[in-house]
Design an enzyme around this catalytic site. Structure first.
Site, PDB file in Angstrom:
ATOM      1  N   CYS A  70      -1.664   8.645   3.881  1.00  0.00           N
ATOM      2  CA  CYS A  70      -1.751   8.336   2.453  1.00  0.00           C
ATOM      3  C   CYS A  70      -3.134   8.675   1.913  1.00  0.00           C
ATOM      4  O   CYS A  70      -3.307   8.886   0.713  1.00  0.00           O
ATOM      5  CB  CYS A  70      -1.416   6.872   2.205  1.00  0.00           C
ATOM      6  SG  CYS A  70      -2.394   5.724   3.187  1.00  0.00           S
TER       7      CYS A  70
ATOM      8  N   GLU B 225       0.886  -1.172   0.000  1.00  0.00           N
ATOM      9  CA  GLU B 225       0.000   0.000   0.000  1.00  0.00           C
ATOM     10  C   GLU B 225       0.914   1.210   0.000  1.00  0.00           C
ATOM     11  O   GLU B 225       1.710   1.393   0.927  1.00  0.00           O
ATOM     12  CB  GLU B 225      -0.914  -0.023   1.230  1.00  0.00           C
ATOM     13  CG  GLU B 225      -2.088   0.936   1.126  1.00  0.00           C
ATOM     14  CD  GLU B 225      -1.757   2.331   1.622  1.00  0.00           C
ATOM     15  OE1 GLU B 225      -1.524   3.213   0.755  1.00  0.00           O
ATOM     16  OE2 GLU B 225      -1.729   2.538   2.829  1.00  0.00           O
TER      17      GLU B 225
END
Length: 1004
Positions: free
Chosen positions: A794, A760
């Site tokens: 993020c 990720e």
């Protein structure tokens, strides 16, 4: 008087009241008018009611005829609203090429009618209009309390304007009140001989834009600073002030600010200050008892306005979403019973408390009148209140029998007025609304006057069986998310400073590695410091080199065969025990994050909550996956599919979600039977050590989880390339993720597995703000998504794309909101933004600030002073898709504002990125929301809410393109990445004979 006798008296008074108003109906239910027809339709059709109220909410934002007609079509055609009234249907049917002119005419008529509906509940849009109508209200024999609309303030400038609005209307009233004759035929300057002519109601949260439960003291003082001048003006004109009660999150702060204002030396001798209590809250009876005791102990007379409550749906939904106990009574009779209990308590203390009974319910009104009579309460110690524009027959009848009725009169612009209108419409059309039942449904008077205790018993007897909840896997309850931080709880607010102090007391020690269950120290140490004060060393973390990393891999390899063969149920039990330990230590684990990486209290606590959710959810998923699955049904053979672990997993974790992501990746690997070598970020290794300690205490065998902090430049490649590592789970930057994939793709000598990489990575996430967006919500959500935890997520918003119709208004409010946010150390709950995590992040943000300065126009640039790693909060406008600031991930508090001509262009701009992680849309256009669902190509799309804070199971998290590879964390297929599927097929046919098989042995 006995209970039976008082019930008889209540019933008799109520029937007399009904008789006095028979044949009348509130104007909102009058079917002779447009409003009455539409409201009647809404009460017959729930789908239409939903669409109607949403349309009412968006109407003030529809500034052009085309926008108005487009929304009429979207809301009232296509079956979304079910069957609709002919007047709306005709307007919609006349739309299009042939009927454009007719559609515009009808659109104007619809706008006019709905705005008229809103004005029915608002005493005026301007101060002049409001004062004129207040004079008329008094001529009709009613007193008033005036309330300024506009409770949503996103900046201190707006909060100041809200305060000034009160001062303006008070000044206008002051010029008029000398000519007003007192109500009730009393002499002097007081209505009814005892009540001030001027009465003001105020919603406190609107006076301070930074109000939040976590900052209790700052919220109280911030509101008081602006409320004092208002109360000073009220006192100067001999008036009264009532502090309204809003959502539950402000309740305790509202009570505290009332106490401080009431006992302020400047006002202590002036008794005309009241507070509102809402009877639908389960805590209200206790709160009233406490404040009466407080009032008596200090000999400070006060007033209490008692209401049923106006945020029932909001409180119920929010608490269910957050996992908190439901704070409101869930049945209307329970609220009615609570009102009667609270009213009795107030009346019994009438010497100190002036009672303001606010209700349109004739049963409630009759109860108060008869209970006051039975207790011998003088009429001068209580009054009745009703809402302006509602229940006209009730208020007229009440004026005849009680003589003391005050109307709650909102005034202000139509835009905030629509939110008030929606609340009023909800009240009027609710299935259990007294006004609906009595004036629209024609419910029998005996039923309407029934004791709510009897109503409740009847409803319980008639209640349907509760809906069954989804079953959990064998031996486990259904999954439920751990409750998020509720800082309305005093105990939680007080626990954080104590836990932070505990972290400091233990600071400075050596943090060793854990390899094969044993502590391992090394000579290479890195200081873990507080980013708000880098001189404060929290601990000295041993760093693994190649030797220690190799030992950790060997320990994991040795532990693997035994752990692989442990049953999924037993592996899950270890995870459940770890979750239980985290629950017990949630605040302590949060405190470490506050100091080590600079997370705000709520951000840190919710990170711990996510870690608990990963443990609980993956434990259940592993048990569910653990049973073999029958494949096919053909006779003479048995085929079953099952999973086995891949082997050794390298978990490389980030610092921004130091516990949640570390725990999630590790738990997924462990619960599926793998062994882990865990490399935490060097910036959050103390949090990582806490995870290792919890796993050990939960009973995880030695070697299954190895805590191996180290410098990436020294041991990172070695760990990824090690031939015994078969899986790498990584969360971090795109650059490092791509390097891991490259290294993992090369087969090393002795390697027997193709390495699986789960990565990720980054995001360049956009929020679209449509031309009809609710800016009260959009501005705050964008600011939170961009600057919460300093933008170091993020999922954070780094681009906001605003349609040109809304661009100027949005940008102005966003800038003021950002300028109002406080910046400082995360351990102080006053601050919404703190330092970034280290000097590298600080330098990068400063570098991109200069890039932003060259590519656009910086409209916000704020930098806190202090020794910490503070980077500027930056908002830059005039950015185009080709600019670096719109394409490159900064991972810090920089927000690019972009303008789009229309929604399709906004979508194209949002999708113009190599990242595809999160995105958001603020729109009240059903068509555009549906288009975004199809075409906004991100992993997690959020509509009309902030874009951070995904919850396990409910919002599985992860993206595509350069945002990562692998299935979504916290989702139903995440564990599949850590296992290899196997199929075993057995021929059961022997010499023409095959046994009858029991299908129950297999899971489909």
């Amino acid at each position: 008087m006995s209970d039976m006798n008082i019930e008889q008296a209540i019933n008799a008074r109520g029937k007399a009241f009904f008789a006095s108003i028979r044949g009348e109906a509130p104007s909102i239910f009058n079917k002779g008018f447009w409003t009455g027809k539409v409201m009647d339709w809404a009460m017959q059709n729930e789908d239409f009611k939903v669409q109607l109220f949403r349309f009412v909410d968006v109407l003030p934002y529809l500034s052009s005829a085309d926008a108005l007609q487009r929304h009429i079509e979207e809301y009232f055609t296509g079956g979304q609203a079910g069957d609709i009234p002919p007047v709306l249907k005709w307007g919609a049917e006349k739309s299009g090429i042939l009927g454009g002119l007719a559609a515009k005419v009808m659109g104007k008529a619809i706008r006019s009618n709905i705005e008229g509906m809103a004005r029915q509940f608002i005493v005026g849009e301007t101060t002049k209009e409001a004062v004129k109508n207040l004079v008329k209200i008094r001529k009709d024999g009613f007193a008033f309390t005036v309330d300024l609309l506009g409770e949503a303030t996103v900046s201190e400038e707006e909060a100041q304007a809200y305060r000034d609005g009160y001062l303006e209307v008070l000044e206008a009233i002051a010029r008029e009140q000398g000519s007003w004759k007192p109500l009730g035929g009393a002499g002097g300057d007081l209505d009814w001989g005892y009540a001030p002519k001027v009465n003001v109601s105020i919603k406190p949260s609107a006076l301070y834009s930074q109000s939040k439960p976590v900052d209790f003291e700052g919220t109280v003082e911030g509101i008081l600073e602006k409320m004092r001048p208002i109360y000073r003006a009220v006192k100067a004109m001999g008036g009264a002030l009532c502090i309204d009660m809003e959502q539950l999150k402000y309740k305790d702060a509202t009570i505290e600010l009332f106490k401080r204002l009431r006992q302020d030396p400047e006002f202590a001798s002036y008794p005309h200050l009241s507070i509102v209590f809402q009877c639908y809250l389960k805590e209200t009876e206790r709160d009233i008892e406490e404040i009466i005791g407080w009032s008596k102990a200090r000999n400070l007379p006060m007033g209490i306005r008692l209401v049923k409550g106006a945020y029932w749906d909001y409180e119920t939904v929010v608490c269910k979403q957050m996992g908190w106990p439901i704070p409101v009574w869930t049945r209307k009779p329970e609220s009615d019973m609570a009102f009667e209990r609270c009213a009795k308590l107030i009346l019994e203390n009438h010497e100190m408390i002036y009672f303001q009974c606010a209700s349109h319910n004739i049963r409630t009104i009759s109860f108060v009148m008869e209970k006051a009579k039975a207790l011998g309460v003088p009429e001068a110690r209580y009054e009745f209140q009703a809402l302006y524009g509602m229940a006209e027959p009730v208020r007229k009848g009440l004026l005849k029998v009680a003589g003391r009725v005050r109307l709650y009169c909102p005034y202000g612009e139509l835009l905030p007025g629509m939110a008030y209108l929606v609340r009023r419409l909800l009240e009027n059309t609710a299935n259990e609304s007294f006004l609906r039942l009595s004036f629209a449904e024609g419910e029998a008077e005996d039923r309407l006057l029934e004791n709510p205790e009897e109503t409740l018993e009847r409803e319980k007897a008639q209640a349907r069986k509760p809906r069954e909840t989804e079953a959990g896997p064998e031996g486990l309850s259904p999954f439920a998310n751990f409750p998020l931080a509720d800082f309305t709880e005093k105990a939680l607010r007080e626990a954080f400073p104590a836990a932070i102090a505990d972290v400091r007391r233990a600071a400075g020690g050596i943090c060793p590695l854990v390899i094969g269950g044993k502590d391992v120290t090394t000579a290479d140490l890195i200081d873990s410091v507080n980013p708000a004060n880098p001189a404060e060393v929290l601990g000295r973390v041993c760093q693994a080199g190649v030797t220690e990393t190799g030992a950790a891999v060997a320990a994991a390899k040795a532990a693997f065969p035994a752990w692989r063969d442990v049953s999924p149920k037993d592996r899950a039990a270890v995870m459940m025990r770890a979750a239980a330990l985290m629950r017990e230590r949630a605040v302590a684990l949060s405190a470490m994050q506050v100091l080590e990486v600079g997370k705000q209290w709520d951000q840190a606590y919710n990170d711990v909550a996510e870690a608990i959710d990963f443990l609980e959810y993956y434990a259940r998923e592993a048990v569910r996956m653990g049973a073999p699955r029958r494949m096919g049904r053909e006779p003479g053979e048995k085929n079953h599919l099952f999973y086995e672990p891949k082997g050794l997993c390298a978990v490389i974790a980030p610092w921004n979600f130091p516990l949640a992501i570390s725990c999630g990746m590790s738990a997924a690997a462990i619960v599926t039977g793998n062994c882990v070598v865990y490399k935490p970020s060097g910036l959050s290794s103390l949090v990582g050590r806490g995870l290792a300690d919890i796993f050990k205490e939960a009973g995880l065998p030695d070697g299954v989880f190895n805590f191996c902090p180290g410098r990436g430049s020294v041991m990172g490649d070695y760990l990824v390339e090690h031939p015994d590592v078969s899986c790498v789970a990584f969360t971090g930057s795109m650059e490092v993720g791509l390097r891991i994939m490259e290294k993992a793709a090369k087969v090393q000598p002795g390697q027997v597995n193709c390495k699986r990489v789960i990565a990720e990575m980054g995001g360049k996430n956009a929020i679209i703000v449509d031309d009809d967006a609710d800016l009260d919500e959009a501005v705050l959500a964008v600011a939170y998504s961009a600057f919460g935890f300093q933008g170091q997520k993020c999922s954070a918003c780094s681009r906001v794309i605003v349609l040109e119709e809304n661009y100027g208004r949005f940008l102005e409010r966003l800038v003021k909101a950002c300028e109002s946010m406080k910046i400082g150390p995360a351990e102080d709950p006053r601050y919404s933004m703190g330092p970034v995590v280290d000097p590298g992040q600080q330098a990068k943000v400063k570098e991109f600030t200069e890039i932003a300065r060259k590519e656009g126009r910086i409209v916000v640039e704020r930098l806190a002073e202090g020794p910490g790693y503070y980077a500027p909060m930056v908002v830059v406008e005039g950015i185009r898709p080709e600019h670096r600031i719109a394409q490159e991930e900064v991972f810090g508090p920089i927000l690019a504002v972009m303008k789009a001509k229309h929604f399709d262009e906004a979508l194209a701009m949002a999708n113009d990125s190599r990242f595809a992680l999160t995105g958001g849309v603020f729109s009240r256009s059903p068509k555009n929301l549906e288009k975004a669902r199809r075409e906004f190509r991100v992993g997690n799309l959020y509509l009309n809410r902030n874009i951070t804070g995904a919850l396990v199971h409910r919002q599985p998290f992860g993206g595509a393109r350069m945002s990562g590879v692998g299935s979504k964390a916290g989702g139903p297929d995440y564990l599949l990445q850590f296992v290899d599927p196997r199929v075993v097929s057995e021929n059961t046919l022997r010499r023409g004979f095959t046994p009858i098989e029991d299908d129950d042995e297999w899971v489909d």
